[in-house]
Design a protein around this motif. Structure first.
Motif, short mmCIF file in Angstrom:
data_model
loop_
_atom_site.label_atom_id
_atom_site.label_comp_id
_atom_site.label_asym_id
_atom_site.label_seq_id
_atom_site.Cartn_x
_atom_site.Cartn_y
_atom_site.Cartn_z
N ALA A 238 -1.81 15.88 1.00
CA ALA A 238 -3.11 16.11 1.63
C ALA A 238 -4.21 15.26 1.00
N MET A 239 -4.26 15.20 -0.32
CA MET A 239 -5.29 14.41 -0.99
C MET A 239 -5.11 12.92 -0.69
N ALA A 240 -3.87 12.46 -0.60
CA ALA A 240 -3.62 11.05 -0.26
C ALA A 240 -4.16 10.73 1.12
N MET A 241 -4.01 11.66 2.07
CA MET A 241 -4.53 11.42 3.42
C MET A 241 -6.06 11.37 3.41
N ILE A 242 -6.69 12.25 2.65
CA ILE A 242 -8.15 12.25 2.58
C ILE A 242 -8.66 10.95 1.98
N TRP A 243 -8.04 10.50 0.89
CA TRP A 243 -8.43 9.24 0.27
C TRP A 243 -8.25 8.08 1.24
N SER B 20 0.83 -1.21 0.00
CA SER B 20 0.00 0.00 0.00
C SER B 20 0.87 1.26 0.00
N ASP B 21 2.02 1.21 0.68
CA ASP B 21 2.94 2.35 0.66
C ASP B 21 3.46 2.59 -0.77
N ALA B 22 3.76 1.50 -1.47
CA ALA B 22 4.22 1.64 -2.86
C ALA B 22 3.13 2.25 -3.72
N ALA B 23 1.87 1.87 -3.48
CA ALA B 23 0.76 2.41 -4.26
C ALA B 23 0.60 3.91 -4.04
N VAL B 24 0.64 4.34 -2.77
CA VAL B 24 0.47 5.77 -2.52
C VAL B 24 1.68 6.55 -2.99
N LYS B 25 2.88 5.99 -2.88
CA LYS B 25 4.07 6.69 -3.39
C LYS B 25 3.98 6.89 -4.90
N TRP B 26 3.40 5.92 -5.57
CA TRP B 26 3.24 6.04 -7.03
C TRP B 26 2.25 7.14 -7.39
N ALA B 27 1.20 7.32 -6.56
CA ALA B 27 0.17 8.32 -6.87
C ALA B 27 0.52 9.71 -6.36
N LEU B 28 1.45 9.84 -5.43
CA LEU B 28 1.74 11.13 -4.80
C LEU B 28 2.17 12.24 -5.76
N PRO B 29 2.98 11.99 -6.80
CA PRO B 29 3.33 13.08 -7.71
C PRO B 29 2.12 13.74 -8.36
N GLU B 30 1.01 13.00 -8.43
CA GLU B 30 -0.20 13.57 -9.04
C GLU B 30 -1.14 14.18 -8.02
N PRO C 285 -1.25 21.31 -1.79
CA PRO C 285 -2.25 20.96 -2.80
C PRO C 285 -1.69 19.96 -3.80
N PRO C 286 -2.53 19.38 -4.65
CA PRO C 286 -2.02 18.44 -5.66
C PRO C 286 -0.95 19.08 -6.54
N PRO C 287 0.23 18.48 -6.66
CA PRO C 287 1.29 19.08 -7.48
C PRO C 287 0.90 19.24 -8.95
N SER C 288 0.05 18.33 -9.44
CA SER C 288 -0.34 18.39 -10.85
C SER C 288 -1.34 19.51 -11.13
N GLY C 289 -1.94 20.08 -10.06
CA GLY C 289 -2.95 21.11 -10.25
C GLY C 289 -4.33 20.56 -10.52
N ALA C 290 -4.43 19.24 -10.70
CA ALA C 290 -5.72 18.61 -10.98
C ALA C 290 -6.33 18.10 -9.69
N TRP C 291 -7.53 18.57 -9.37
CA TRP C 291 -8.19 18.17 -8.14
C TRP C 291 -8.90 16.82 -8.28
N VAL C 292 -9.11 16.39 -9.51
CA VAL C 292 -9.69 15.07 -9.76
C VAL C 292 -8.59 14.18 -10.32
N PRO C 293 -8.17 13.14 -9.60
CA PRO C 293 -7.05 12.31 -10.07
C PRO C 293 -7.42 11.50 -11.29
N SER C 294 -6.40 11.07 -12.02
CA SER C 294 -6.61 10.22 -13.19
C SER C 294 -7.13 8.85 -12.76
N LEU C 295 -7.53 8.06 -13.74
CA LEU C 295 -8.07 6.73 -13.44
C LEU C 295 -7.01 5.87 -12.75
N GLY C 296 -5.78 5.93 -13.23
CA GLY C 296 -4.72 5.13 -12.61
C GLY C 296 -4.47 5.52 -11.17
N ALA C 297 -4.39 6.84 -10.90
CA ALA C 297 -4.18 7.31 -9.54
C ALA C 297 -5.37 6.99 -8.65
#
Length: 301
Positions: free
Chosen positions: A31-36, A17-27, A191-203
């Motif tokens: 803060a968003m990872a904690m909410i999810w 699970s740590d690997a999964a969140v680390k993969w999604a963090l750049p997007e 805030p999300p580094p990508s600027g997108a408040w809605v993550p992609s399908l993969g994230a």
């Protein structure tokens, strides 16, 4: 044996699970990872517990533990978002059992003999090996991680205390719930580094999986510690070093430096010796109690 199997599985799940969140963090960012994690994790705990055992008894301690743990999560996610390898963070986290030995003196009124003190000092020497200027861990994120490890040691001691009054489901559920307001509070700062408040399908899939399996792991931890003594399960505290190294290499081609590996080996060895001394101490206490019981029976008329 069931307790050992459950805790080994829990640490494997936590590493994945740590690997999964680390993969999604750049997007998505910290803060968003904690909410999810909070929303998905709390829902999964409630479903797996079927709504039973979620009401806390020791509310103050449970709230304090949950809030302190959100700070640990935020520190870890922030470090991963800045590129710190999984194995390096797990190497720093290996100091947690040693810190628990020190903190158990004021928090649990435990007595620590010279052998365990010596092992603790050797273990912190291993931490210094990891942190030497020529090592990969000589970076700005390391002091934050060390503070997070100290906080994590406190939360684990509090988990032992809470296990006397509250169910594993309650401990896990309110931990997940606490991540939601903590994440919302950090959102303006991180805030999300990508600027997108809605993550992609993969994230989105990575974060959903992260929240679900994280909830499962915390339930497994609670059940494992109910089935087996802490001293038996403590050596598995170091298994994420292995899983983190494998996952980090396979996903990001991360290779820890020799200073990180060497220092981690010293810390693990010191921690395992501490576990050994704990087993010896418990065995001596049991023999003394048995001898006292035999003496009382022999003296009875």
């Amino acid at each position: 044996m069931r307790g050992i199997a459950l805790v080994a599985l829990a640490y494997l799940i936590i590493s994945a699970s740590d690997a999964a969140v680390k993969w999604a963090l750049p997007e998505v960012g910290t803060a968003m990872a904690m909410i999810w994690r909070g929303v998905i994790g709390a829902a999964c705990v409630a479903l797996m517990a079927r709504g039973r055992g979620l009401f806390p008894r020791d509310r103050r301690l449970l709230a304090a533990r949950s809030l302190l743990h959100t700070g640990v999560s935020a520190a870890w996610y922030w470090a991963w978002a800045r590129g710190v390898p999984l194995a390096d963070t797990y190497a720093v986290a290996a100091a947690a059992p040693l810190l628990m030995t020190v903190l158990a003196i004021p928090m649990l009124a435990e007595r620590v003999g010279w052998r365990r003190w010596s092992a603790t000092l050797v273990g912190f020497g291993g931490v210094l090996v990891m942190l030497q200027p020529s090592g990969d861990l000589w970076r700005v994120e390391t002091p934050v991680l060390l503070a997070a490890v100290a906080a994590m040691a406190v939360t684990r001691i509090w988990t032992r205390v809470l296990a006397r009054t509250d169910t594993p489901a309650a401990i896990a559920f309110w931990l997940m719930i606490a991540h939601v307001p903590a994440g919302l509070a950090l959102l303006p700062v991180l805030p999300p580094p990508s600027g997108a408040w809605v993550p992609s399908l993969g994230a989105t899939l990575a974060l959903a999986s992260f929240g679900a399996v994280n909830a499962l792991a915390h339930l497994l931890f609670g059940r494992a510690f109910a089935l087996a003594p802490v001293s038996v399960l403590a050596p598995f505290e170091y298994s994420p070093l292995l899983w983190g190294g494998v996952l980090g290499f396979l996903i990001w081609a991360e290779v820890p430096s020799w200073t990180t590996l060497g220092g981690a080996a010293i810390v693990v060895a010191a921690g395992l010796y501490t576990v050994h001394r704990e087993r010896v101490r418990r065995s001596q206490e049991r023999r003394a109690a048995a001898a006292a019981g035999r003496g009382a029976r022999a003296a009875a008329p």
